[in-house]
Design a protein around this motif. Structure first.
Motif, PDB file in Angstrom:
ATOM      1  N   ILE A  53      88.310 -39.323  38.271  1.00 26.28           N
ATOM      2  CA  ILE A  53      88.147 -40.758  38.021  1.00 26.28           C
ATOM      3  C   ILE A  53      89.014 -41.556  38.986  1.00 26.28           C
ATOM      4  CG2 ILE A  53      88.565 -42.599  36.341  1.00 26.28           C
ATOM      5  CD1 ILE A  53      87.915 -40.569  34.139  1.00 26.28           C
TER       6      ILE A  53
ATOM      7  N   LEU B 222      87.651 -41.476  42.586  1.00 24.43           N
ATOM      8  CA  LEU B 222      86.460 -42.305  42.779  1.00 24.43           C
ATOM      9  C   LEU B 222      86.741 -43.794  42.581  1.00 24.43           C
ATOM     10  CD1 LEU B 222      83.801 -40.080  40.942  1.00 24.43           C
ATOM     11  CD2 LEU B 222      84.356 -40.142  43.376  1.00 24.43           C
TER      12      LEU B 222
ATOM     13  N   LEU C  25      87.595 -45.343  39.793  1.00 18.85           N
ATOM     14  CA  LEU C  25      86.928 -45.807  38.572  1.00 18.85           C
ATOM     15  C   LEU C  25      87.876 -45.888  37.379  1.00 18.85           C
ATOM     16  CD1 LEU C  25      83.614 -43.756  38.907  1.00 18.85           C
ATOM     17  CD2 LEU C  25      83.927 -46.207  39.323  1.00 18.85           C
ATOM     18  N   THR C  26      89.154 -45.884  37.620  1.00 21.40           N
ATOM     19  CA  THR C  26      90.118 -45.956  36.523  1.00 21.40           C
ATOM     20  C   THR C  26      89.900 -47.225  35.692  1.00 21.40           C
ATOM     21  OG1 THR C  26      91.750 -44.730  37.820  1.00 21.40           O
ATOM     22  CG2 THR C  26      92.558 -45.988  35.929  1.00 21.40           C
TER      23      THR C  26
ATOM     24  N   ARG D 254      87.193 -48.156  34.288  1.00 19.94           N
ATOM     25  CA  ARG D 254      85.865 -48.764  34.462  1.00 19.94           C
ATOM     26  C   ARG D 254      84.739 -47.979  33.814  1.00 19.94           C
ATOM     27  NH1 ARG D 254      85.423 -49.869  40.786  1.00 19.94           N
ATOM     28  NH2 ARG D 254      83.442 -50.764  40.103  1.00 19.94           N
ATOM     29  N   LEU D 255      85.047 -46.819  33.263  1.00 22.47           N
ATOM     30  CA  LEU D 255      84.017 -46.025  32.610  1.00 22.47           C
ATOM     31  C   LEU D 255      84.001 -46.304  31.106  1.00 22.47           C
ATOM     32  CD1 LEU D 255      84.352 -42.607  34.496  1.00 22.47           C
ATOM     33  CD2 LEU D 255      82.837 -44.541  34.986  1.00 22.47           C
TER      34      LEU D 255
ATOM     35  N   VAL E 154      80.502 -41.508  31.739  1.00 20.51           N
ATOM     36  CA  VAL E 154      79.510 -42.199  32.568  1.00 20.51           C
ATOM     37  C   VAL E 154      78.427 -42.780  31.666  1.00 20.51           C
ATOM     38  CG1 VAL E 154      77.841 -41.956  34.438  1.00 20.51           C
ATOM     39  CG2 VAL E 154      79.967 -40.633  34.478  1.00 20.51           C
TER      40      VAL E 154
ATOM     41  N   LEU F 102      76.487 -41.584  38.689  1.00 19.18           N
ATOM     42  CA  LEU F 102      77.361 -41.818  39.841  1.00 19.18           C
ATOM     43  C   LEU F 102      76.899 -40.987  41.025  1.00 19.18           C
ATOM     44  CD1 LEU F 102      80.849 -41.535  38.076  1.00 19.18           C
ATOM     45  CD2 LEU F 102      79.561 -43.638  38.550  1.00 19.18           C
TER      46      LEU F 102
ATOM     47  N   CYS G  97      78.396 -39.624  44.614  1.00 21.12           N
ATOM     48  CA  CYS G  97      79.703 -39.488  45.241  1.00 21.12           C
ATOM     49  C   CYS G  97      79.783 -38.212  46.066  1.00 21.12           C
ATOM     50  CB  CYS G  97      80.805 -39.495  44.187  1.00 21.12           C
ATOM     51  SG  CYS G  97      80.654 -38.158  42.966  1.00 21.12           S
TER      52      CYS G  97
END
Length: 358
Positions: free
Chosen positions: A59, A62, A64-65, A67-68, A76, A89, A91
């Protein structure tokens, strides 16, 4: 829920209609919003599907801390980014820097274990829980894959049936003709070979007894000459999930909502999948609504997947989606099992305050 696989996929990249700094990467029929310029059509990258739970290190990598989805912000989930639906996602994690992703895509390599990605398990409310027992005779249900991930399950023009996918909880019933025993389980317990001990407080047993399912299963076994009969249904109503279809399971005045979507039977030692509408007599049990019968076309499926529910007859809320199956049961080499798939409404995926209990 469908199975979790984290695989390398070939991308088709489209412009984002509402954002200059974003693009849309397409995987099968899924579309995931990505930063502009990172990928080009024909590139290969990893696709992490919805309902995947990511480890903290990935996380952070990417970006995305926080934000999921979920209480731990690690799951996700489908979202709209600048108006575009983004599912999953896309990636290229650093740990795969030396991996030939094109070859991995062709070989179908699953990177979930390597990356520490697991499948999200919904919580189980107390009304759906209970004491369990080993049930090796239970006829199990199968996971239905998403048509967007496997768009080649059906061929254009193939005769299919679309039924409404209900937002409830899956109830498995197995009737054993030899001794008349009835086994009841949720999908989660059934996958572990467990059945729920009978309890009048349990929502599955309330639905099964309230709708006379054991008696129907016994008659069906006699008609088919079957040693085992499996009846698979959705139990629904307020108190089960956020979409209630005008039914409330919290009252004792009426049984929970119940709608059959599949039947299986062991006949001469072979388990067969059967169409409930063909093997059940009219009015024996409630069935999920049939929305379409005819030639398969993707546009028709996606159109029917959205809109208002038809279970209540009043269109009380949005529709979850549809289940697609061939008019004649068959094997699919695409999914390696039954030719059956689901298509889910974008409005359902992005609704606020939704519940996803098992």
């Amino acid at each position: 829920m469908s199975t979790l696989r984290v695989t390398a996929e070939e991308l088709t990249v489209h412009e984002h209609p509402n954002a200059d700094a974003l693009e849309v990467a397409q995987v099968g029929l899924y579309r995931a919003v990505v930063a502009k310029g990172v990928y080009r059509s024909g590139d290969y990258a990893l696709y992490i599907p919805e309902q995947a739970v990511l480890p903290a290190a990935l996380i952070e990598e990417l970006g995305l801390t926080g934000r999921l989805a979920g209480s731990a912000a690690d799951r996700v989930k489908a979202v709209r980014l600048r108006g575009e639906l983004s599912q999953g996602l896309v990636c290229r994690p650093a740990v795969l820097a030396g991996v030939d992703l094109e070859r991995a895509a062709k070989e179908g390599t699953d990177f979930a274990e390597l990356l520490g990605i697991t499948k999200w398990s919904p919580p189980v409310p107390t009304t759906m829980d209970g004491d369990v027992m080993a049930a090796p005779e239970l006829l199990p249900w199968v996971d239905i894959e998403n048509l967007q991930r496997y768009p080649d399950v059906f061929e254009a023009g193939e005769p299919v049936v679309l039924t409404e996918k209900l937002h409830g909880t899956c109830c498995l019933v197995t009737y054993l003709a030899e001794d008349g025993r009835v086994l009841v389980a949720s999908k989660g317990f059934g996958a572990k070979g467990l059945a729920l001990k009978e309890d009048e407080r349990n929502v599955y047993w309330r639905a099964v007894r309230g709708h006379g399912v054991p008696e129907v299963a016994a008659r069906l076994a006699a008609r088919l000459g079957a040693t085992r009969v499996g009846i698979f249904a959705e139990v629904y109503g307020r108190g089960v999930q956020d979409l209630a279809y005008g039914t409330d399971v919290r009252t004792a005045e009426a049984p929970p909502g119940y709608a059959v979507f599949d039947v299986s039977a062991e006949i001469d030692g072979q388990v067969r999948w059967l169409d409930p509408a063909q093997v059940l007599e009219e009015g024996e049990l409630p069935l999920v609504p049939t929305l379409f019968e005819g030639p398969y076309e993707l546009a028709t499926v996606l159109e029917r997947a959205s809109g208002r529910e038809s279970v209540s007859g009043r269109g009380l809320h949005l529709r979850e989606g549809v289940v697609i199956r061939p008019a004649v049961e068959r094997y699919s080499p695409v999914v390696g099992g039954r030719a059956i798939a689901k298509a889910v409404s974008p409005a359902y995926l992005t609704r606020k305050g939704g519940t996803e209990y098992e």
